[in-house]
Design an enzyme around this catalytic site. Structure first.
Site, mmCIF file in Angstrom:
data_model
loop_
_atom_site.group_PDB
_atom_site.id
_atom_site.type_symbol
_atom_site.label_atom_id
_atom_site.label_comp_id
_atom_site.label_asym_id
_atom_site.label_seq_id
_atom_site.Cartn_x
_atom_site.Cartn_y
_atom_site.Cartn_z
ATOM 1 N NE ARG A 80 47.493 34.667 40.975
ATOM 2 C CZ ARG A 80 47.508 35.963 41.288
ATOM 3 N NH1 ARG A 80 46.469 36.518 41.894
ATOM 4 N NH2 ARG A 80 48.561 36.712 41.002
ATOM 5 C CE LYS A 183 49.422 37.821 37.006
ATOM 6 N NZ LYS A 183 48.560 38.958 36.715
ATOM 7 C CD GLU A 219 39.717 40.504 37.326
ATOM 8 O OE1 GLU A 219 40.461 40.706 38.295
ATOM 9 O OE2 GLU A 219 39.812 39.488 36.621
HETATM 10 C C1 PLP Z 1 43.220 40.521 36.040
HETATM 11 C C2 PLP Z 1 43.844 40.742 37.360
HETATM 12 N N1 PLP Z 1 43.052 40.815 38.433
HETATM 13 C C3 PLP Z 1 43.564 41.021 39.663
HETATM 14 C C4 PLP Z 1 44.920 41.148 39.866
HETATM 15 C C5 PLP Z 1 45.459 41.364 41.235
HETATM 16 O O1 PLP Z 1 45.998 40.188 41.763
HETATM 17 P P1 PLP Z 1 47.164 40.237 42.842
HETATM 18 O O2 PLP Z 1 46.620 40.963 44.011
HETATM 19 O O3 PLP Z 1 47.427 38.811 43.156
HETATM 20 O O4 PLP Z 1 48.290 40.939 42.216
HETATM 21 C C6 PLP Z 1 45.782 41.076 38.779
HETATM 22 C C7 PLP Z 1 47.232 41.177 38.958
HETATM 23 O O5 PLP Z 1 47.877 40.180 39.168
HETATM 24 C C8 PLP Z 1 45.227 40.863 37.497
HETATM 25 O O6 PLP Z 1 46.037 40.790 36.429
#
Ligand code: PLP
Length: 339
Positions: A80, A183, A219
């Site tokens: 990622r 991210k 989300e």
């Molecule tokens: C905006 C956002 N969505 C979803 C997630 C969940 O992703 P993950 O399961 O990879 O931690 C996160 C955290 O990393 C996030 O910051």
């Protein structure tokens, strides 16, 4: 080191002994450097400060019931971060370098990995930034990749207890063809106002809608959304949400439990039809949601009988935690043991 009160750790910064760093210059990454400094010495015109050339990751290490330290799906975080680097034209951190840095920083800070059974974990925070000076809008020539760690407690103070969330219509965290799927810091900066207001109004976090039509659930501020309808696990498909590694894992587990999995746009009205809903992410695995308020219409959607998480959310949560803590076999190769 003073005794750490593992049971009462917040989800926050905690100073540990070391972090590891590597520098990209003249087309290559340096050897990993270990430091005890919490600070970065950086040029004031660095592109991360001016043009947002910044990406990060979040993953965790756990002490298992057998006393061994397990890191969950670190290769997925490495992949990622590659996508994030590509999205912001930053130097790419090769998967091997990413995993080497993560393993090293956990090994160096082993004493900060919370013991089994305390409800805490070691949060691992990789960071990639453009460091060389530019004044025109261009990508940097030089980059820094660093990884620090710290013991953390639950992200939402509720732990696995149900939370309340608020649908908001008046802010977006990311544009449809923007950076929501990677991210990068800018998405989080854009979510702060909505998040803080949701808190002030009594909710754990804001639920964002799709930015184009405002019809579908995107989300939560720091987590993906899912709903359970009968024997089906439903989660939004959208170009502007972060592909959650926890969500990916829950979809696999749901299928293995004989459930149907659907990844598709989730219209707001469908909230009426779910038996259970939740937010999922590294921070909490699953935060069951007991109430969602639509801030514009005032409409409330209620879940959770007797304030309890639903049975399927509980099953998924315990299954994933059991894999992370070595109580269930790791049949998918999700775990890296740190010896
Ligand atoms: C905006 C956002 N969505 C979803 C997630 C969940 O992703 P993950 O399961 O990879 O931690 C996160 C955290 O990393 C996030 O910051």
């Amino acid at each position: 080191m003073n005794q750490i009160d593992w049971k009462n750790l917040p989800f926050g910064y905690f100073k540990t002994d070391y972090n590891v760093r590597t520098y990209y210059k003249d087309g290559k990454w340096s050897e990993l450097e270990v430091t005890d400094s919490e600070y970065i010495n950086m040029h004031m015109a660095a592109t991360c400060l001016h043009y947002g050339q910044e990406a990060f990751e979040g993953l965790k290490a756990f002490t298992g019931a057998d006393g061994r330290i397990r890191i969950f799906r670190m290769v997925e975080n490495a992949k990622r971060m590659l996508n994030s680097a590509r999205g912001l034209l930053m130097a790419e951190v090769p998967v091997d370098l990413f995993t080497e840095a993560v393993l090293k920083v956990v090994q160096l800070n082993k004493k900060y990995v919370p013991p089994y059974g305390e409800g805490a974990s070691l949060y691992i925070r990789p960071l990639l930034i453009g460091t060389s000076a530019e004044v025109g809008v261009k990508p940097a020539r030089e980059y820094m990749f660093l990884v620090f760690v710290g013991p953390v407690g639950p992200y939402f103070k509720e732990g696995f207890n149900p939370v309340k969330m608020q649908i908001i219509h008046d802010y977006d965290r990311a544009a449809p063809l923007g950076t929501g799927h990677i991210k990068v810091g800018g998405n989080y900066a854009a979510s702060l106002r909505a998040g803080q207001r949701a808190h002030a109004e009594g909710y754990s976090t804001a639920l964002f809608l799709d930015a184009r039509e405002k019809k579908y659930i995107d989300e939560a501020g720091p987590a993906n959304f899912f709903g359970i309808k009968g024997n089906t696990y439903v989660t939004p498909k959208s170009v502007s949400i972060l592909p959650s590694i926890t969500n990916m894992s829950l979809r696999t587990l749901a299928e293995e439990m004989g459930m149907k999995v659907e990844q598709r746009p989730v219209p707001i009205e469908e909230l009426e039809e779910f038996d259970e809903v939740g937010a999922c992410g590294t921070a909490a695995v699953i935060s069951p949601i007991c109430k969602i308020q639509d801030r514009d219409t005032g409409h409330e959607y209620n879940y959770c009988k007797n304030g309890q998480a639903g049975t399927i959310s509980s099953k998924l949560y315990h299954k994933l935690k059991a894999i992370q803590e070595g109580l269930e076999p790791d049949t998918h190769g999700w775990i890296t043991i740190v010896d």
